[in-house]
Write a protein that holds these residues in place. Structure first.
Motif, PDB file in Angstrom:
ATOM      1  N   VAL A  29       0.856  -1.183   0.000  1.00 41.17           N
ATOM      2  CA  VAL A  29       0.000   0.000   0.000  1.00 41.17           C
ATOM      3  C   VAL A  29       0.892   1.233   0.000  1.00 41.17           C
ATOM      4  N   VAL A  30       0.542   2.181  -0.856  1.00 32.31           N
ATOM      5  CA  VAL A  30       1.301   3.417  -1.001  1.00 32.31           C
ATOM      6  C   VAL A  30       0.402   4.583  -0.606  1.00 32.31           C
ATOM      7  N   PHE A  31       0.838   5.372   0.364  1.00 31.33           N
ATOM      8  CA  PHE A  31       0.097   6.545   0.819  1.00 31.33           C
ATOM      9  C   PHE A  31       0.846   7.801   0.392  1.00 31.33           C
ATOM     10  N   ILE A  32       0.140   8.712  -0.289  1.00 32.94           N
ATOM     11  CA  ILE A  32       0.756   9.954  -0.774  1.00 32.94           C
ATOM     12  C   ILE A  32      -0.116  11.113  -0.325  1.00 32.94           C
ATOM     13  N   ALA A  33       0.448  12.032   0.456  1.00 32.97           N
ATOM     14  CA  ALA A  33      -0.344  13.118   1.023  1.00 32.97           C
ATOM     15  C   ALA A  33       0.365  14.448   0.857  1.00 32.97           C
ATOM     16  N   GLY A  34      -0.443  15.486   0.601  1.00 27.44           N
ATOM     17  CA  GLY A  34       0.068  16.844   0.540  1.00 27.44           C
ATOM     18  C   GLY A  34      -0.669  17.720   1.537  1.00 27.44           C
ATOM     19  N   GLY A  35       0.060  18.384   2.446  1.00 30.51           N
ATOM     20  CA  GLY A  35      -0.562  19.280   3.422  1.00 30.51           C
ATOM     21  C   GLY A  35      -1.574  18.556   4.284  1.00 30.51           C
ATOM     22  N   VAL A  36      -2.766  19.183   4.487  1.00 31.03           N
ATOM     23  CA  VAL A  36      -3.786  18.549   5.328  1.00 31.03           C
ATOM     24  C   VAL A  36      -4.434  17.343   4.649  1.00 31.03           C
ATOM     25  N   GLY A  37      -3.982  17.017   3.440  1.00 29.83           N
ATOM     26  CA  GLY A  37      -4.389  15.769   2.815  1.00 29.83           C
ATOM     27  C   GLY A  37      -3.901  14.556   3.595  1.00 29.83           C
ATOM     28  N   ILE A  38      -3.047  14.801   4.598  1.00 32.16           N
ATOM     29  CA  ILE A  38      -2.586  13.710   5.454  1.00 32.16           C
ATOM     30  C   ILE A  38      -3.707  13.217   6.365  1.00 32.16           C
ATOM     31  N   ASN A  39      -4.774  13.984   6.534  1.00 33.67           N
ATOM     32  CA  ASN A  39      -5.797  13.649   7.536  1.00 33.67           C
ATOM     33  C   ASN A  39      -6.403  12.254   7.375  1.00 33.67           C
ATOM     34  N   PRO A  40      -7.022  11.924   6.234  1.00 35.82           N
ATOM     35  CA  PRO A  40      -7.589  10.570   6.114  1.00 35.82           C
ATOM     36  C   PRO A  40      -6.516   9.496   6.119  1.00 35.82           C
ATOM     37  N   ILE A  41      -5.358   9.814   5.552  1.00 35.54           N
ATOM     38  CA  ILE A  41      -4.265   8.849   5.492  1.00 35.54           C
ATOM     39  C   ILE A  41      -3.711   8.568   6.884  1.00 35.54           C
ATOM     40  N   MET A  42      -3.727   9.579   7.760  1.00 38.36           N
ATOM     41  CA  MET A  42      -3.274   9.358   9.134  1.00 38.36           C
ATOM     42  C   MET A  42      -4.153   8.338   9.833  1.00 38.36           C
ATOM     43  N   SER A  43      -5.455   8.418   9.594  1.00 37.74           N
ATOM     44  CA  SER A  43      -6.373   7.436  10.175  1.00 37.74           C
ATOM     45  C   SER A  43      -6.064   6.037   9.657  1.00 37.74           C
ATOM     46  N   MET A  44      -5.797   5.923   8.357  1.00 36.95           N
ATOM     47  CA  MET A  44      -5.502   4.620   7.770  1.00 36.95           C
ATOM     48  C   MET A  44      -4.205   4.038   8.324  1.00 36.95           C
ATOM     49  N   ILE A  45      -3.146   4.848   8.354  1.00 40.89           N
ATOM     50  CA  ILE A  45      -1.855   4.364   8.838  1.00 40.89           C
ATOM     51  C   ILE A  45      -1.950   3.973  10.309  1.00 40.89           C
ATOM     52  N   SER A  46      -2.656   4.777  11.109  1.00 42.49           N
ATOM     53  CA  SER A  46      -2.814   4.465  12.528  1.00 42.49           C
ATOM     54  C   SER A  46      -3.566   3.159  12.717  1.00 42.49           C
ATOM     55  N   THR A  47      -4.562   2.926  11.868  1.00 46.56           N
ATOM     56  CA  THR A  47      -5.331   1.682  11.941  1.00 46.56           C
ATOM     57  C   THR A  47      -4.447   0.476  11.669  1.00 46.56           C
ATOM     58  N   LEU A  48      -3.645   0.560  10.617  1.00 45.52           N
ATOM     59  CA  LEU A  48      -2.738  -0.537  10.285  1.00 45.52           C
ATOM     60  C   LEU A  48      -1.712  -0.747  11.392  1.00 45.52           C
ATOM     61  N   ASN A  49      -1.200   0.357  11.921  1.00 46.96           N
ATOM     62  CA  ASN A  49      -0.179   0.280  12.958  1.00 46.96           C
ATOM     63  C   ASN A  49      -0.722  -0.424  14.203  1.00 46.96           C
ATOM     64  N   GLU A  50      -1.934  -0.085  14.609  1.00 55.51           N
ATOM     65  CA  GLU A  50      -2.509  -0.687  15.805  1.00 55.51           C
ATOM     66  C   GLU A  50      -2.877  -2.149  15.592  1.00 55.51           C
ATOM     67  N   ALA A  51      -3.250  -2.497  14.373  1.00 52.99           N
ATOM     68  CA  ALA A  51      -3.603  -3.892  14.089  1.00 52.99           C
ATOM     69  C   ALA A  51      -2.376  -4.782  13.989  1.00 52.99           C
ATOM     70  N   GLY A  52      -1.206  -4.174  13.729  1.00 51.32           N
ATOM     71  CA  GLY A  52       0.032  -4.947  13.642  1.00 51.32           C
ATOM     72  C   GLY A  52       0.070  -5.828  12.410  1.00 51.32           C
ATOM     73  N   THR A  53       0.605  -6.999  12.559  1.00 56.52           N
ATOM     74  CA  THR A  53       0.752  -7.904  11.411  1.00 56.52           C
ATOM     75  C   THR A  53      -0.358  -8.941  11.348  1.00 56.52           C
ATOM     76  N   THR A  54      -1.382  -8.774  12.151  1.00 56.57           N
ATOM     77  CA  THR A  54      -2.512  -9.709  12.123  1.00 56.57           C
ATOM     78  C   THR A  54      -3.392  -9.378  10.929  1.00 56.57           C
ATOM     79  N   ARG A  55      -3.095  -9.963   9.795  1.00 56.44           N
ATOM     80  CA  ARG A  55      -3.751  -9.604   8.546  1.00 56.44           C
ATOM     81  C   ARG A  55      -5.253  -9.834   8.583  1.00 56.44           C
ATOM     82  N   VAL A  56      -5.695 -10.858   9.323  1.00 54.13           N
ATOM     83  CA  VAL A  56      -7.124 -11.142   9.369  1.00 54.13           C
ATOM     84  C   VAL A  56      -7.881  -9.976  10.003  1.00 54.13           C
ATOM     85  N   LEU A  57      -7.187  -9.142  10.784  1.00 53.90           N
ATOM     86  CA  LEU A  57      -7.807  -7.983  11.413  1.00 53.90           C
ATOM     87  C   LEU A  57      -7.514  -6.692  10.649  1.00 53.90           C
TER      88      LEU A  57
END
Length: 302
Positions: free
Chosen positions: A145-173
């Protein structure tokens, strides 16, 4: 000068977006001044209220007391933060100063005037991870997955990255894919004292990258920040899986982030930023060899 899109109210511009049923109420419990132009707001949810299950990347239709205009603001926190199992279930919003936008202007009033206010909202949006454009089996097969953000365009992407980070490597989650690339570009504002101000989420993104630098055998996570301030305050590239550049994101940066041509079948890309930047990047990425255009998703902010 305002663009045509500036004059279209959020609720009309997003009229065709999917929305969840129901309206939630929350208390404005915390205000953090990130820099002279951006505030972070925490909206705390009652633990005994209806459960909130938003998707990473979605926004709120925000109803502010005594203001007829409906505000549209992206949720920057992961869905896990709003769980009623948390001590303080909440959502987070990053609000850019905008005196001509009544809801944003309300949220930029002095803290003493708005802290502990009750606000209502609905949930909407289709710029989410994993993509709604793919079938479930295709989502389960995502390995880059590739995330590309400019300025406050980071907002939705921050939610996505944080979600992946908290889920860790448990792909089923819905955890981290094998390969992750984050490209973020922004200017650095100056504080009233002339000192360089913090860039929205720069410390949070750095912390997540540092975390995954110690797990490179499990996830190949690379983060690059492109500062466009003049004069530049960017130093030399950092070691490990982080890099800092004193320039704009280039075509080569985008193509390198996609990986090898024969490995792009299970890649998804998210782009969010100013319309000109977003259109340019999306056009390039959709036409890159090995990419399917339904795997390149974008959202513009005006």
């Amino acid at each position: 000068m305002a663009t045509v899109k500036d004059t279209i109210p959020h609720i009309i511009r997003t009229a065709e977006d999917p929305r969840q049923k129901g309206v939630w109420s929350a208390r404005l419990s915390k205000i953090e001044q990130v820099n002279p132009k951006i505030r972070l707001l925490r909206l705390s949810l009652p633990r005994d209220g209806p459960p909130l299950r938003h998707l990473p990347g979605q926004y709120v239709d925000l109803y502010v007391p005594n203001i007829d205009v409906v505000g549209g603001f992206t949720i920057t926190s992961p869905p896990q933060a709003s769980s009623q199992a948390q001590q303080d279930p909440h959502i987070e919003l990053a609000i850019q100063i905008s005196p001509d936008n009544p809801p944003a202007a309300f949220l930029w009033r002095p803290e003493s005037e708005i802290l502990n206010s009750t606000l209502s909202f609905r949930i909407g949006g289709n710029f989410v991870y994993p993509p709604m454009t793919l079938k479930r089996t295709e989502c389960e097969s995502i390995d880059r997955v590739v995330f590309i953000a400019g300025g406050v365009g980071i907002n939705p992407i921050m939610s996505m990255i944080s979600t992946l980070n908290e889920a860790g490597t448990t792909r089923v989650l819905g955890g981290m894919p094998k390969h992750v690339r984050v490209l973020y570009t922004s200017r650095r504002e100056r504080n009233p004292d002339g000192q360089a101000a913090e860039i929205l989420f720069e410390n949070r993104l750095k912390s997540i990258a540092e975390n995954w630098n110690t797990h490179q055998q499990q996830v190949d996570y690379q983060y690059a920040f492109f500062e466009t301030s003049e004069p530049s305050s960017v130093g030399a590239p950092k070691p490990g899986n982080m890099a800092v550049h004193s320039r704009r994101i280039s075509q080569n940066d985008l193509l390198e982030a996609l990986g090898s041509e024969d490995g792009r079948a299970n890649t998804v890309v998210y782009v969010c930023g100013l319309p000109t930047m977003t259109d340019q990047y999306v056009e390039l990425l959709k036409n890159a060899p090995g990419m399917d255009e339904k795997r390149v998703l974008c959202e513009k902010w005006w």
